[in-house]
Scaffold this active site. Structure first.
Site, PDB file in Angstrom:
ATOM      1  CG  HIS A  49      25.396  13.417-109.116  1.00 27.98           C
ATOM      2  ND1 HIS A  49      26.213  12.149-109.386  1.00 27.98           N
ATOM      3  CD2 HIS A  49      25.326  13.705-110.442  1.00 27.98           C
ATOM      4  CE1 HIS A  49      26.503  12.030-110.643  1.00 27.98           C
ATOM      5  NE2 HIS A  49      25.940  12.988-111.263  1.00 27.98           N
ATOM      6  CE  LYS A  77      35.292   8.743 -98.995  1.00 29.60           C
ATOM      7  NZ  LYS A  77      34.332   8.038 -99.739  1.00 29.60           N
ATOM      8  NE  ARG A  78      32.061  16.854-101.429  1.00 31.72           N
ATOM      9  CZ  ARG A  78      30.787  16.835-100.791  1.00 31.72           C
ATOM     10  NH1 ARG A  78      30.377  17.888-100.035  1.00 31.72           N
ATOM     11  NH2 ARG A  78      29.627  16.080-101.039  1.00 31.72           N
ATOM     12  CE  LYS A 121      31.779  13.334 -99.474  1.00 28.28           C
ATOM     13  NZ  LYS A 121      31.382  12.093-100.385  1.00 28.28           N
TER      14      LYS A 121
END
Length: 810
Positions: free
Chosen positions: A356, A544-545, A550
């Site tokens: 992942h 999101k995290r 990110k």
């Protein structure tokens, strides 16, 4: 079982009396919620019993994951049973509001982000497709943590989600498994055969709690999520210690053992934290495999495991459950008496592995000393796997020491878990086309030379029945009125919406639904956080995290730029914009916590500035979870998917936003690439470096953030504001963000992508002024979202990895 409103009311009142021993008038809201859950569990148990024989015929899939972010179940299961309106009406006649009961349920603290939510989606799709697929994880007593925002800072509080119990679960102490840690291993030779005996070990009792998993309109397959809880094998109290006056010691062993299943991802910055994590990983692996083998023998009425891999598949979701490989070898060799070669053949053909991430810090490795001390027999097996692999590799790549060095499991004092996973699995898959290409060409290129046949892509998907059908009921009704109900079972049917692209009436109805969803979210935010949102503004969302790759910081810098422009020219902002953030930072991740701090500081600065506060608003949604997500996705106008290209394996939030009609603003990263292919270049807004350019800069150098800083005055202004008096009373709190960009050369290319990001965002703002074109683009996204259903993903796993049959949808 109830079949109409009257029989439902009768069954419900009886269940309340049976379960709680109270009348309707005496019942609290919690009592009423528990009674409704018990009634649905009874209904599921009935169908499971009726179909037990048919389920016992096929191959079983066991999905091992550290996380299962299942969210609340009651509303979803009412939708799946197709009885929501019946139950709502029946309860109403009993003066009970179903929505009040839905509010009683808590989000189970069983996961954190995309990894856990994907696992939950997969369980749902396996049930829907008639695959006997069961989850295997840990029953965390306190979850990850409950996030509180105090003075702009993230504060972690224990998520005591089990304080009132969890009515969906069934404790099964008779199915408990003993898990062994530490001790020593001695060998004994009997008639020329070597046996391995684990002695002087510390034992932990793994007690299973089962949660039923059912999907939409398929009562034939009700599967199971088995969660393991750690308990002592010697009871609540060490009586001998207590009688000696050692009162603390009398209960210390209980606390130490139970801590294994206390929290998800304990801080691993200390040796004790790393040991606890490793304990957790072996704990649920050993318990799960022990339980599988026990039930396999009962199910097949045989003590032989020679056909095990033909009847069972064990899938490991990322590297956390990789100890499945040596543990299954241990069970086959030590407990079942098999030879190495047969045990290895069964193990490899049973286990499959999904990677992942490509982020180095997420590629798990364990200190050899730690693993050897905690799991002595497991280490012996890993050592032998490594030895045999290198021996075979030497014969095949005799003159290539580099390949051998790059692929060995044990090196530099560590056990490399991804290496063990690839060697010991029959299949290795990535989760998006780009991600899989990077795995084959860069991250695991030497393994791809050796095991090319193992590598494959399975692009992630999401449970659209949860995140569209159930979470967005008004849009779902509109879709059904337009194309009929078949889309609820076949997401490909959504394609039929394309014919409405130029239908002004339909597009206007869609826009009205979006507005109502925005009002719904705004109302919840006002109640929970006391912040007023304008549903007429553009809802620009990044949830999101929190992580550097990110790039929440890129979004923050964009908003700072818009603020600066508005101060110079208030008319530069076209319409009003609401920027919505959400997500958790790992407790030990200082950078991510500072990002949360600056989001909240920016929110306050804008809120208190009368020049811009009617045009701009920033809000951080506290404690983002599945329930919050089900409100946010349907309300979003813009979906921010802005990770550095090549860093996000897939993403699944991008898919959930898309199917609810949000427009993607993103990089060519992860599944964004495939979303672009699905909707076409005109219906997505792509900016920034490509994955190839990022990897070229990373490997060859050539990028200097100071060049971007000096060349662009907008960048220079925003970056300087991180380290000046722009944020009132913050001192040097945001220096770490400034340093990440300027001192450490902007590892994730925030400044390099800044200009193109602003350009694309500006185009989006302009487009939003033309509501007809905007709504048409939104519809194209919804219509092409069917390919990102987890049903499609699971069919691909079933066909190419697990080799298991599933039902087809006509």
């Amino acid at each position: 079982m109830f079949i109409d409103k009257e029989s439902f009311k009768e069954a419900y009142i009886m269940k309340l009396i049976e379960g709680e021993g109270i009348t309707l008038d005496e019942a609290t809201q919690w009592d009423k919620f528990v009674a409704l859950v018990a009634l649905l569990k009874e209904k599921m148990s009935y169908y499971r019993t009726m179909n037990k024989k048919s389920m016992a015929q096929g191959k079983q899939i066991f999905y091992f994951s550290m996380e299962f972010l299942i969210g609340k179940l009651l509303h979803n299961y009412l939708v799946n049973f197709k009885i929501e309106e019946l139950v709502r009406a029946g309860l109403s006649e009993l003066s009970i509001n179903l929505d009040d009961l839905l509010e009683q349920e808590v989000d189970p603290g069983l996961g954190n982000g995309g990894l856990g939510r994907l696992a939950a989606c997969f369980l749902d799709s396996m049930a829907f497709l008639g695959i006997e697929g069961h989850g295997n994880g840990i029953r965390y007593k306190y979850g990850l943590f409950e996030q509180k925002i105090v003075a702009g800072n993230q504060v972690e509080v224990a998520d005591n989600w089990l304080k009132n119990g969890y009515p969906w679960e069934i404790r099964k102490p008779d199915k408990a498994i003993v898990v062994k840690f530490r001790g020593s291993v001695r060998t004994k030779v009997i008639e020329g055969k070597t046996s391995f005996i684990h002695e002087n070990y510390e034992s932990v009792l793994a007690v299973p709690y089962d949660v039923p998993i059912m999907s939409y309109d398929n009562l034939l397959y009700i599967n199971n999520l088995r969660l393991w809880s750690a308990e002592t094998t010697c009871g609540e109290l060490d009586l001998a210690c207590f009688n000696r006056g050692e009162y603390n010691q009398a209960t210390s062993n209980k606390s130490e053992v139970e801590s294994i299943s206390y929290i998800l991802y304990p801080d691993d910055s200390s040796l004790a934290g790393r040991e606890l994590r490793l304990k957790q990983e072996y704990f649920f692996v050993a318990a799960g495999l022990g339980s599988i083998i026990r039930s396999y023998k009962k199910r097949n009425r045989s003590s032989s495991l020679h056909d095990f891999s033909r009847r069972v598949s064990v899938h490991i979701n990322d590297t956390h459950p990789v100890l499945c490989i040596p543990e299954l070898m241990r069970l086959l060799i030590d407990e079942e008496g098999m030879g190495w070669d047969e045990a290895w053949n069964i193990t490899v053909n049973t286990v499959s592995f999904t990677n992942h991430t490509i982020m180095p810090e997420a590629m798990e490795k364990w200190s050899i000393d730690l693993l050897k001390g905690l799991l002595p027999r497991i280490y012996q097996i890993i050592e032998e796997i490594d030895r045999r692999f290198k021996e075979d590799l030497t014969a095949r790549f005799m003159d290539d020491g580099k390949v051998i060095n790059n692929t060995e499991i044990l090196k530099d004092g560590y056990v490399y878990m991804a290496h063990l996973a690839i060697i010991g699995s029959s299949s290795v898959n990535g989760v998006a086309q780009l991600h899989t290409k990077i795995l084959k060409d860069v991250i695991f290129k030497d393994y791809y030379r050796i095991f090319g046949y193992k590598f494959n892509n399975k692009t992630n998907g999401v449970n659209y029945r949860r995140f569209l059908l159930a979470a967005n009921p008004k849009l779902s009704r509109l879709i059904t009125e337009a194309i009929g109900p078949n889309w609820k079972e076949d997401a490909g049917e959504l394609k039929k919406l394309q014919v409405f692209k130029n239908d002004s009436s339909f597009l206007e109805q869609m826009a009205n639904v979006k507005y109502e969803n925005k009002c719904r979210l705004a109302e919840r935010v006002k109640i929970k956080q006391g912040v007023v949102l304008d549903p007429m503004s553009i809802f620009d969302v990044q949830v999101k995290r929190i992580h550097a790759y990110k790039r929440q910081l890129l979004n923050v810098l964009k908003i700072m730029h818009l603020y600066n422009k508005a101060l110079d020219d208030p008319d530069s902002l076209r319409g009003s914009q609401t920027f919505i953030f959400g997500g958790k930072a790992a407790p030990g991740y200082h950078y991510a916590k500072i990002v949360i701090k600056i989001i909240n500081a920016l929110s306050q600065k804008i809120e208190h500035d009368p020049i811009v506060n009617q045009k701009l608003k920033v809000i951080f949604i506290e404690n983002f979870n599945v329930t919050q997500a089900e409100l946010i996705y349907p309300a979003a106008d813009i979906s921010e998917q802005i990770s550095t290209a090549s860093k996000e394996a897939s993403g699944t939030g991008n898919m959930k936003f898309m199917m609810n009609g949000a427009i993607t603003l993103g990089t060519l990263d992860g599944a964004n690439v495939e979303i672009k292919d699905a909707v076409g270049d005109d219906n997505i807004f792509i900016f920034g470096l490509t994955a190839e350019q990022v990897m070229s800069y990373t490997s060859n150098g050539g990028y200097k953030s100071w060049d971007e800083y000096h060349a662009n005055c907008d960048i220079r202004t925003c970056v300087n504001q991180l380290n000046s008096g722009f944020f009132d009373n913050m001192g040097g709190e945001f220096r770490v963000l400034f340093d990440s960009l300027m001192i450490y050369n902007d590892e994730f290319f925030v400044l390099r992508d800044f200009h193109s990001y602003l350009e694309m965002h500006d185009k989006l703002q302009t487009l939003h002024l033309n509501q007809k074109d905007w709504n048409a683009m939104s519809l194209v996204n919804i219509a092409n979202s069917g390919r990102f259903s987890s049903d499609r993903t699971i069919r691909e796993y079933a066909d190419w990895i697990w080799k298991v049959r599933y039902r087809t949808i006509n």
